[in-house]
Design a protein around this motif. Sequence first.
Motif, short mmCIF file in Angstrom:
data_model
loop_
_atom_site.label_atom_id
_atom_site.label_comp_id
_atom_site.label_asym_id
_atom_site.label_seq_id
_atom_site.Cartn_x
_atom_site.Cartn_y
_atom_site.Cartn_z
N UNK A 265 0.81 -1.21 0.00
CA UNK A 265 0.00 0.00 0.00
C UNK A 265 0.84 1.25 0.00
N UNK A 266 0.23 2.38 -0.39
CA UNK A 266 0.79 3.71 -0.26
C UNK A 266 1.86 4.10 -1.23
N UNK A 267 1.62 4.24 -2.52
CA UNK A 267 0.48 3.82 -3.33
C UNK A 267 0.47 2.31 -3.55
N UNK A 268 -0.66 1.83 -4.00
CA UNK A 268 -0.80 0.38 -4.19
C UNK A 268 0.09 -0.13 -5.31
N UNK A 269 0.88 -1.13 -4.97
CA UNK A 269 1.75 -1.78 -5.94
C UNK A 269 1.59 -3.29 -5.79
N UNK A 270 1.65 -4.00 -6.90
CA UNK A 270 1.52 -5.45 -6.90
C UNK A 270 2.79 -6.05 -7.49
N UNK A 271 3.30 -7.07 -6.81
CA UNK A 271 4.52 -7.74 -7.25
C UNK A 271 4.28 -9.25 -7.34
#
Length: 124
Positions: free
Chosen positions: A53-59
């Motif tokens: 979160x904070x900003x939302x990131x996906x890995x």
Amino acid sequence: QVQLVESGGGLVQAGGALRLSCVGSGRSFSNYAVGWFRQVPGKEREFVASIIRGPTRIYYGNSVKGRFTISRDNAKNTVYLQMNSLKPEDTAVYYCVADERPYEYYGANSYDYWGQGTQVTVSS
């Protein structure tokens, strides 16, 4: 304090699909980074996917990229892992994880909270 409970594991044939779910307890769970790791006996835990979160990131881990999708439903305090095109090498115990601020999104030691794990077995 956060508790995590996984479900959805099982036995599937190669090429098939499974969806894992992880329900988190505790207020403000939606503010936590969440993810999935997996482990095979005798090997280290392997990073699968995470939502930061904070900003939302996906890995995603390299071995699952393009086949697995992580998502979350904050209204249900639930994290999902959709696993498609499963391979025998995906066989492992899958763990749901959470942390307020993981310092490394791919590091197992970065996450304070772990579920009990759910077994996924992919037959050839």
